[in-house]
Design a protein around this motif. Structure first.
Motif, PDB file in Angstrom:
ATOM      1  N   ALA A   3       0.837  -1.208   0.000  1.00  0.00           N
ATOM      2  CA  ALA A   3       0.000   0.000   0.000  1.00  0.00           C
ATOM      3  C   ALA A   3       0.866   1.250   0.000  1.00  0.00           C
ATOM      4  CB  ALA A   3      -0.911  -0.008   1.227  1.00  0.00           C
ATOM      5  N   LEU A   6      -5.204   2.796   2.608  1.00  0.00           N
ATOM      6  CA  LEU A   6      -6.002   2.244   1.509  1.00  0.00           C
ATOM      7  C   LEU A   6      -5.101   1.513   0.531  1.00  0.00           C
ATOM      8  CD1 LEU A   6      -8.291   5.307   0.841  1.00  0.00           C
ATOM      9  CD2 LEU A   6      -8.962   3.113   1.819  1.00  0.00           C
ATOM     10  N   ALA A   7      -5.595   0.423   0.001  1.00  0.00           N
ATOM     11  CA  ALA A   7      -4.844  -0.327  -0.999  1.00  0.00           C
ATOM     12  C   ALA A   7      -5.797  -0.629  -2.158  1.00  0.00           C
ATOM     13  CB  ALA A   7      -4.298  -1.614  -0.397  1.00  0.00           C
ATOM     14  N   ALA A   8      -5.643   0.114  -3.237  1.00  0.00           N
ATOM     15  CA  ALA A   8      -6.558  -0.053  -4.365  1.00  0.00           C
ATOM     16  C   ALA A   8      -6.305  -1.383  -5.066  1.00  0.00           C
ATOM     17  CB  ALA A   8      -6.381   1.097  -5.340  1.00  0.00           C
ATOM     18  N   ARG A   9      -7.356  -1.916  -5.703  1.00  0.00           N
ATOM     19  CA  ARG A   9      -7.180  -3.137  -6.489  1.00  0.00           C
ATOM     20  C   ARG A   9      -6.258  -2.852  -7.675  1.00  0.00           C
ATOM     21  NH1 ARG A   9     -11.453  -7.090  -6.031  1.00  0.00           N
ATOM     22  NH2 ARG A   9     -11.612  -7.421  -3.800  1.00  0.00           N
ATOM     23  N   ASP A  16     -11.006  -5.588 -10.640  1.00  0.00           N
ATOM     24  CA  ASP A  16     -11.826  -5.027  -9.573  1.00  0.00           C
ATOM     25  C   ASP A  16     -12.914  -5.964  -9.069  1.00  0.00           C
ATOM     26  OD1 ASP A  16     -13.038  -4.920 -11.942  1.00  0.00           O
ATOM     27  OD2 ASP A  16     -13.616  -2.806 -11.889  1.00  0.00           O
ATOM     28  N   TYR A  38      -9.749 -10.940  -9.562  1.00  0.00           N
ATOM     29  CA  TYR A  38      -8.672 -10.982  -8.576  1.00  0.00           C
ATOM     30  C   TYR A  38      -8.258 -12.423  -8.290  1.00  0.00           C
ATOM     31  CZ  TYR A  38      -5.828  -9.020  -4.887  1.00  0.00           C
ATOM     32  OH  TYR A  38      -4.767  -8.612  -4.142  1.00  0.00           O
ATOM     33  N   HIS A  77      -4.484  -5.803  -0.968  1.00  0.00           N
ATOM     34  CA  HIS A  77      -5.180  -5.309  -2.156  1.00  0.00           C
ATOM     35  C   HIS A  77      -6.519  -6.012  -2.357  1.00  0.00           C
ATOM     36  CE1 HIS A  77      -2.134  -2.577  -3.522  1.00  0.00           C
ATOM     37  NE2 HIS A  77      -1.223  -3.483  -3.286  1.00  0.00           N
ATOM     38  N   TYR A  78      -6.650  -7.191  -1.762  1.00  0.00           N
ATOM     39  CA  TYR A  78      -7.943  -7.869  -1.847  1.00  0.00           C
ATOM     40  C   TYR A  78      -8.969  -7.160  -0.974  1.00  0.00           C
ATOM     41  CZ  TYR A  78     -11.550 -11.392  -1.211  1.00  0.00           C
ATOM     42  OH  TYR A  78     -12.756 -12.034  -1.142  1.00  0.00           O
ATOM     43  N   GLU A  99      -8.699  -4.148   0.044  1.00  0.00           N
ATOM     44  CA  GLU A  99      -8.624  -2.737  -0.361  1.00  0.00           C
ATOM     45  C   GLU A  99      -8.373  -1.808   0.814  1.00  0.00           C
ATOM     46  OE1 GLU A  99     -11.403  -1.597  -3.584  1.00  0.00           O
ATOM     47  OE2 GLU A  99     -12.222  -3.606  -3.289  1.00  0.00           O
ATOM     48  N   PHE A 100      -8.113  -2.361   1.981  1.00  0.00           N
ATOM     49  CA  PHE A 100      -7.829  -1.535   3.142  1.00  0.00           C
ATOM     50  C   PHE A 100      -6.972  -2.350   4.118  1.00  0.00           C
ATOM     51  CE2 PHE A 100      -8.875  -0.113   7.465  1.00  0.00           C
ATOM     52  CZ  PHE A 100      -8.435   1.195   7.353  1.00  0.00           C
TER      53      PHE A 100
END
Lengths: 298, 354
Positions: B94, B163-166, B175, B180, B248-249, B251-252
């Motif tokens: 992240a 936050l960790a975006a896809r 997404d 994924y 990333h899965y 997303e946080f």
């Protein structure tokens, strides 16, 4: 510099450190005599606290009766744990032994949360433990004084037991060499069971004391983790080392809190400082202050 | 423990060292492995969302547990800090994405590399100490790293998490869970092949030698310090990679997710699956992930008879993991893979085996 606060924290450190020392002693006792590392020592503590508390609060027993019952219960519990869980693992690799006590600690933790609830509960104020007495200008709660006295008492009993009684001698012999002990007619099985019984019993006492000083809750189990820095500093197989290590960690914690609050303002240094010390000690003196150095022969 | 024969089909002789070091022991094993991967890829679009999320988690945890198995099962070291390394990977990925703008798809393996470095630093005590002392040292590293996550705002966002975006590949956003899943499947296959490959290489044999008898290993010229720290490095790489995928899965990434309990869970996975076994690891991951859910279902259905069970579901879930660790160590210390080998041997040796 705030000398008064520093002194107060030092006194707190010594008192808490003595309790760490007692728990560390229980830990070392098990390690020394049965070569098992007990990751569930903290849960033993909590169990003792909860049993005594619920006897006093729910059953309405007088404290002294509840306390005696707790001692008996913890001793039997210790023996059962040894018999059922650890005996089958004698001779297995160290990872198995470590993992089985970790499994036990998870199991006990969730079972106790289920039975006794997640909230911290206080003992009824039996000893007037919240009243404050003043010693040399320092304010100390009675409960702390009581805990200090009790810790010293336990240590004295430990010393007497190992130095002067037959069973103590048998345990020292077993710790030194199981085969030789057995060939001299000492029942190693009995000795193992006794080590666990004593350790669980004394941890239970420590749990009750901590419950009176603060409150009984599952967070007391963290003492079981704090014990690791203490025993590593002191040396894993030294009872004296456990006491000294416990004292050092207790004082160090409070010094860290002082330094943190007054100068550094990092926050939370209190809980994490012992682990930095632990790593440093392992790097420079892995067998601690009083531990026996392992010599490996090929 | 009785020795379990590992019979090969008649007429399958190894005539060269290259044969002996092949990735799959028999041609059938290789084909079966490929078939399973293909079947998973084909079946994925038809799976329910729940199944898909379980598959993704199994993949992610398998990668991390494989890493731990290299350390514990293959090299004979102990780590109680694997969960923290897993967390470090999640935060690192992240951080790389948010601070440097590197695409997540590249950040994921990069996070693995960063975690390798951290793992090797915390593995330095392993050069001198072993067994119990090492267990306690890694326990300390767990708490130190946890503390670091909560404190280092620049790295982890502190108590707020990050936050960790896809990720996306060439503009194709991964997404949905289905997309994924393929990323996780890819990395799982890569990890399984890499670990299996490691085991048949010179380094892999050196690690096994360190585990079996480190003094003999040293006398035979294996550099103990190097391989002990290397094994920490390799295991942290997989932990970091899996952690990044995990971050990333979801997303946080939050600080609370990577406690000592996670480390214990990883250890439970490899002990229940089978120490030192690649396929055992995956079995163990499936077991540990599904056990609490099965227990919850059992508790729910039994709650009609025993009302007390209804309130204790959460506790029963936790207890089941602890109980599983204890029971496996007492009754099946070699794990699920041992059970599988016994079944396979009795099948192959029928009617001569028990």
């Amino acid at each position: 510099m705030n000398t008064e606060l520093l002194l107060q924290l030092l006194v707190n450190g010594v008192i808490v450190g003595m309790l760490y020392g007692v728990v560390a002693m229980c830990f070392v006792l098990i390690y020394k005599s049965t070569q098992v590392v007990n990751f569930a020592q903290g849960e033993f503590l909590v169990l003792g606290g909860w049993v005594c508390l619920s006897l006093v609060v729910q059953m309405g027993l007088p404290f002294i009766l509840a306390f005696i019952f707790t001692l008996v219960f913890m001793a039997i519990f210790g023996i059962l744990v040894q018999q059922i869980i650890l005996r089958p693992l004698i001779g297995e690799p160290i990872i198995s032994v470590i993992m089985v006590t970790i499994g036990l600690s998870i199991f006990m933790q969730s079972l106790m949360n289920w039975i006794f609830g997640n909230d911290a509960k206080r003992f009824p104020d039996i000893f007037g433990s919240l009243s404050v007495i003043t010693i040399g200008g320092l304010n100390v709660e009675t409960a702390y004084v009581m805990s200090l006295v009790l810790s010293l008492l336990i240590m004295a009993v430990f010393y007497f037991f190992f130095r002067f009684t037959r069973h103590g001698l048998a345990m020292r012999a077993t710790a030194f060499n199981q085969q030789i002990a057995q060939s001299l007619g000492i029942s190693v099985k009995q000795t193992f069971a006794m080590a666990w019984a004593i350790s669980a019993l004394v941890s239970g006492v420590a749990g009750v004391v901590m419950g009176i000083v603060s409150a009984v809750s599952n967070s007391l189990a963290f003492v079981g983790i704090k014990v690791f820095p203490a025993v590593i500093v002191g040396g894993l197989d030294s009872i004296v080392g456990a006491v000294v290590g416990g004292l050092i960690i207790g004082v160090l914690e409070n010094l860290a809190e002082f330094a943190d609050g007054e100068y550094l303002h990092i926050g939370n240094l209190y809980t994490i400082a012992p682990f930095y010390v632990l790593i440093v000690i392992l790097m420079i003196k892995p067998y601690g202050l009083f531990g026996t150095k392992d010599i490996e022969r090929i | 423990m009785g020795h379990v024969p590992n019979p090969r089909p008649a007429g399958d002789f190894r005539t060269s060292y290259i044969d002996d070091a092949s990735l799959f022991k028999t041609r059938f094993e290789g084909r079966a492995a490929v078939a399973i991967v293909v079947a998973l890829a084909v079946a994925a679009p038809f799976l329910s969302n729940y199944m898909l999320s379980q598959m993704i988690l199994i993949g992610i945890y398998s990668i991390a547990a494989l890493g731990l198995n290299i350390l514990v099962g293959i090299t004979g070291q102990i780590s109680l800090g694997h969960g923290a390394f897993f967390g470090f990977g999640a935060f690192a990925s992240a951080w790389i994405v948010n601070s440097f703008g590197i695409p997540a798809i590249i950040a994921i393996p990069l996070a693995g590399v960063l975690t390798t470095a951290i793992g090797m630093i915390f593995g330095v005590p392993a050069a001198r100490i072993k067994g119990l002392y090492l267990a306690i040292a890694t326990l300390a590293s767990q708490f130190i790293l946890e503390d670091f996550f909560a404190r280092a705002d620049w790295f982890s966002g502190g108590v707020y998490g990050s936050l960790a975006a896809r990720p996306s590949i060439f503009g194709f956003a991964l997404d949905t869970d289905l997309r994924y899943f393929f990323l996780v499947l890819f990395w799982t296959v890569v990890s399984v092949v890499a670990v299996t490959n490691l085991l048949r290489s010179r380094d892999g044999r050196a690690l096994v030698a360190v585990r079996d008898h480190y003094l003999s290993a040293e006398i035979m010229g294996v550099n103990l310090t190097k391989y002990r720290i290397l094994s920490f490095g390799i295991s942290s790489f997989f932990a970091g990679l899996a952690g990044a995928l995990f971050g990333h899965y979801l997303e946080f990434v939050s600080v609370e997710g990577f406690t000592i309990l996670l480390s214990i869970q990883f250890l439970a996975m490899i002990i229940i699956g089978g120490l030192g076994s690649v396929y055992g690891t995956i079995l163990g991951v499936i077991f540990v992930l599904l056990l609490p859910q099965v227990m919850e279902m059992a508790a729910t259905s039994a709650a009609d008879l025993v009302p007390a069970l209804a309130s204790g579901k959460a506790y029963i879930k936790e207890m089941s993991v602890g109980a599983a660790i204890i029971l496996f160590l007492i009754f099946e210390p070699e794990g699920l893979i041992h059970r599988w080998r016994v079944i396979r041997a009795s099948w192959k040796l029928f009617p001569f085996a028990r």
